[in-house]
Design an enzyme around this catalytic site. Structure first.
Site, PDB file in Angstrom:
ATOM      1  N   ASN A 102       0.999  -1.277   0.093  1.00 24.82           N
ATOM      2  CA  ASN A 102       0.072  -0.038   0.005  1.00 24.82           C
ATOM      3  C   ASN A 102       0.789   1.400  -0.049  1.00 24.82           C
ATOM      4  O   ASN A 102       1.852   1.245   0.706  1.00 24.82           O
ATOM      5  CB  ASN A 102      -0.884   0.094   1.169  1.00 24.82           C
ATOM      6  N   VAL A 103       0.282   2.331  -0.685  1.00 19.32           N
ATOM      7  CA  VAL A 103       1.253   3.576  -0.933  1.00 19.32           C
ATOM      8  C   VAL A 103       0.473   4.427  -0.063  1.00 19.32           C
ATOM      9  O   VAL A 103       0.917   5.812   0.109  1.00 19.32           O
ATOM     10  CB  VAL A 103       1.168   4.030  -2.314  1.00 19.32           C
ATOM     11  N   ASP A 104      -0.583   4.025   0.716  1.00 13.08           N
ATOM     12  CA  ASP A 104      -1.349   5.185   1.641  1.00 13.08           C
ATOM     13  C   ASP A 104      -0.608   5.623   2.804  1.00 13.08           C
ATOM     14  O   ASP A 104      -1.134   6.540   3.349  1.00 13.08           O
ATOM     15  CB  ASP A 104      -2.675   4.752   1.849  1.00 13.08           C
ATOM     16  N   HIS A 119       5.987  -0.678  -2.730  1.00 13.33           N
ATOM     17  CA  HIS A 119       5.531   0.151  -3.828  1.00 13.33           C
ATOM     18  C   HIS A 119       5.659   1.636  -3.659  1.00 13.33           C
ATOM     19  O   HIS A 119       5.064   2.548  -4.404  1.00 13.33           O
ATOM     20  CB  HIS A 119       4.094  -0.073  -4.243  1.00 13.33           C
ATOM     21  N   CYS A 127      12.086  13.555  -8.590  1.00 14.34           N
ATOM     22  CA  CYS A 127      12.275  14.219 -10.035  1.00 14.34           C
ATOM     23  C   CYS A 127      12.135  13.096 -11.033  1.00 14.34           C
ATOM     24  O   CYS A 127      12.332  12.183 -10.979  1.00 14.34           O
ATOM     25  CB  CYS A 127      13.509  14.767  -9.977  1.00 14.34           C
ATOM     26  N   SER A 193      -4.605  -9.358  -3.350  1.00 18.43           N
ATOM     27  CA  SER A 193      -5.485 -10.369  -4.189  1.00 18.43           C
ATOM     28  C   SER A 193      -3.980 -11.311  -4.893  1.00 18.43           C
ATOM     29  O   SER A 193      -4.539 -12.460  -5.272  1.00 18.43           O
ATOM     30  CB  SER A 193      -5.816  -9.727  -5.506  1.00 18.43           C
ATOM     31  N   ASN A 217      -8.492 -12.797   3.994  1.00 16.32           N
ATOM     32  CA  ASN A 217      -8.953 -12.021   2.736  1.00 16.32           C
ATOM     33  C   ASN A 217     -10.637 -12.220   2.849  1.00 16.32           C
ATOM     34  O   ASN A 217     -10.862 -13.538   3.358  1.00 16.32           O
ATOM     35  CB  ASN A 217      -8.364 -12.801   1.561  1.00 16.32           C
ATOM     36  N   ALA A 235     -10.186  -8.447   7.336  1.00 17.04           N
ATOM     37  CA  ALA A 235      -8.882  -8.289   8.251  1.00 17.04           C
ATOM     38  C   ALA A 235      -9.001  -7.624   9.444  1.00 17.04           C
ATOM     39  O   ALA A 235      -8.579  -8.089  10.363  1.00 17.04           O
ATOM     40  CB  ALA A 235      -7.628  -7.532   7.317  1.00 17.04           C
TER      41      ALA A 235
END
Ligand code: OAD
Length: 247
Positions: A102-104, A119, A127, A193, A217, A235
């Site tokens: 997750n990038v959150d 990720h 840049c 997934s 899941n 979860a």
């Protein structure tokens, strides 16, 4: 009690090293859209138009518009019980790790220690050149960003979200850290997934190492058949229940 939970709790109690791999499903209860499934992002948007180096080269304004919208969405979300339990585990035991796709950054906001972000982060920029002068990445949590597309803090070229896009390699050091974390006693694959590699291969690496493996899941995934235990439930509920069984 969810079936199999007592066994997993027993395994966790006996474990020295535990690793949890998480995916978008862990943030679903917080209100962050997942990528696949009924209402997933990739049902409404084409990844090739928005999350590839080619898409960015062709239309940085469009890509930033999409990332700006996702940043606004995530900024309104709070960590949920799943993030909280995992964060508690990493604070209690330094050999219990979280590796996330997750990038959150909700794991960070929940206080997770030594988080491995496969990720990248939607809150970091780099840049697009990349220019020699720029730091590899910098953090900018402003919502909305004052300029779209934003600019490199040093050379003024267009900046990009410091996330991994389709067709790009993961950071070598980060991947190495993730593989090191597969050398554990219990490996959990949670809310993913299990389709996107190399992340999806981590559970196999853990199993080859000899780890006890479990999946949490809502539905079956390609990983389900090979793990030792599966929990087809949210979860945030399974982890909260599990935590009540741990000392
Ligand atoms: P996906 O959207 O592919 O999968 C989310 C998974 O979470 C699905 O298997 C759901 O069944 C499950 N799920 C949903 N809600 C849940 C809940 N409350 N509890 C448990 N499970 C739940 O997300 P990821 O597997 O994270 O990559 O996707 C992997 C990568 O593909 C992402 O990091 C992103 C994407 O394209 C990049 O952007 C590089």
């Amino acid at each position: 009690m969810t079936k199999g939970l007592a066994e997993l709790a027993e395994r966790l109690r006996a474990a020295e090293r535990v690793t949890a791999l998480t995916g978008a499903g862990v943030s679903a209860a917080s209100g962050v859209p997942t990528f696949r499934g009924a209402d997933g992002l990739w049902r409404h948007f084409r990844a090739t138009d928005l999350a590839t180096p080619d898409a960015f080269a062709k239309d940085p304004d469009l890509v930033w518009e999409w990332y700006g919208w996702r940043r606004e969405t995530i900024a309104r979300c709070q960590p949920n019980a799943a993030h909280d339990v995992l964060a508690t585990w990493t604070r209690r035991r330094s050999s219990w790790r979280v590796v996330t796709q997750n990038v959150d950054d909700l794991h960070l906001r929940a206080g997770t220690r030594d988080l491995v972000r496969l990720h990248g982060s939607i809150w970091e920029l780099s840049c697009s050149t990349p220019c020699a002068a720029s730091p590899r990445r910098w953090r900018d949590e402003r919502v909305p960003l004052p300029d779209s597309p934003p600019r490199c803090v040093l050379c003024g070229a267009v900046a990009r979200p410091a996330v991994v896009w389709f067709g790009e390699s993961l950071d070598g050091d980060v991947l190495q850290e993730a593989y090191a974390a597969t050398e554990c006693d219990v490996f959990l694959t949670i809310g993913t997934s299990a389709l996107v590699y190399p992340a999806a291969g981590l559970v196999d690496a853990a199993r080859l190492y000899g780890a006890f493996t479990a999946e949490i899941n809502l539905e079956a995934t390609p990983a389900s058949a090979s793990v030792d235990l599966t929990f087809h439930a949210p979860a945030e509920i399974v982890l909260a229940e599990l935590e009540t069984l741990l000392p």
